[in-house]
Design a protein around this motif. Structure first.
Motif, PDB file in Angstrom:
ATOM      1  N   GLY A 236     -15.179 -46.811 -32.814  1.00 47.76           N
ATOM      2  CA  GLY A 236     -13.737 -46.728 -32.644  1.00 47.76           C
ATOM      3  C   GLY A 236     -13.011 -46.000 -33.757  1.00 47.76           C
TER       4      GLY A 236
ATOM      5  N   TYR B 261     -14.777 -38.912 -32.995  1.00 47.92           N
ATOM      6  CA  TYR B 261     -14.509 -40.313 -32.694  1.00 47.92           C
ATOM      7  C   TYR B 261     -15.856 -40.975 -32.443  1.00 47.92           C
ATOM      8  CZ  TYR B 261     -12.960 -44.378 -29.982  1.00 47.92           C
ATOM      9  OH  TYR B 261     -12.758 -45.645 -29.510  1.00 47.92           O
TER      10      TYR B 261
ATOM     11  N   LYS C 142     -17.911 -43.270 -30.619  1.00 45.16           N
ATOM     12  CA  LYS C 142     -17.847 -43.982 -29.342  1.00 45.16           C
ATOM     13  C   LYS C 142     -18.778 -45.199 -29.330  1.00 45.16           C
ATOM     14  CE  LYS C 142     -18.554 -43.056 -24.417  1.00 45.16           C
ATOM     15  NZ  LYS C 142     -18.926 -42.004 -23.452  1.00 45.16           N
TER      16      LYS C 142
END
Length: 180
Positions: free
Chosen positions: A120, A164, A166
């Motif tokens: 996250g 990002y 995941k």
């Protein structure tokens, strides 16, 4: 470093002298053991690896694949001439007086590096292997941690990119990323 020039052969008939520039004055490698951690200084860098003068005077070689888990195109991406490094003795050939070293083993395990990141979060990485893998782009998060992001046009090797995180899958040693 203890390099000397040694006369290897003299041909009196042709008045030739063959010199051996690579001969060492004294081999100290007998005190080394595979797995031992030693300090050294980077003395030379070639496309295939880096030469490190060890604290006891011998020189060893770190092959490019032993510099990091992430595939790199040049040892200059990890090391500089004159840099002090800690390395692990990987292999010793006492007959040929060759020492192979590893740098990546001291950069932490996959688990230790993965603990620095959380699912996250958005972090910076470096693009690796864009041309070989159309299923995705490998992004280096640390020298010993690489994740896979979906393929995206325009990504260039060695360029920084924001990603990002995941998913981190410890049991498979995988990190899934999204390029942002």
């Amino acid at each position: 470093m203890k390099y000397g020039i040694k006369v290897k052969d003299i041909d009196v008939a042709d008045t030739k002298v063959l010199l051996d520039r690579k001969s060492k004055r004294g081999w100290n490698g007998d005190g080394l053991e595979v797995g031992q951690i030693v300090n050294g200084v980077v003395k030379g860098i070639q496309s295939y690896g880096a030469f490190v003068e060890l604290e006891q005077g011998d020189t060893g070689l770190i092959y490019i694949e032993d510099l990091s888990v992430a595939r790199i195109k040049s040892p200059f991406e990890r090391l500089k001439i004159g840099q002090n490094v800690k390395v692990v003795v990987k292999y010793i050939d006492r007959d040929l007086k060759k020492i192979n070293l590893s740098y990546k083993e001291l950069l932490g395990t996959w688990e230790e590096n993965a603990e620095k990141f959380e699912e996250g979060e958005t972090v910076k990485g470096i693009v690796r292997e864009t041309e070989k893998c159309k299923n995705g782009i490998f992004i280096e998060l640390t020298p010993n941690l690489v994740g896979l992001a979906e393929y995206k046009d325009g990504m260039e090797y060695g360029k920084p990119v924001n990603v990002y995180i995941k998913k981190i899958i410890p049991e498979k040693h995988k990190v899934k990323l999204i390029i942002v």
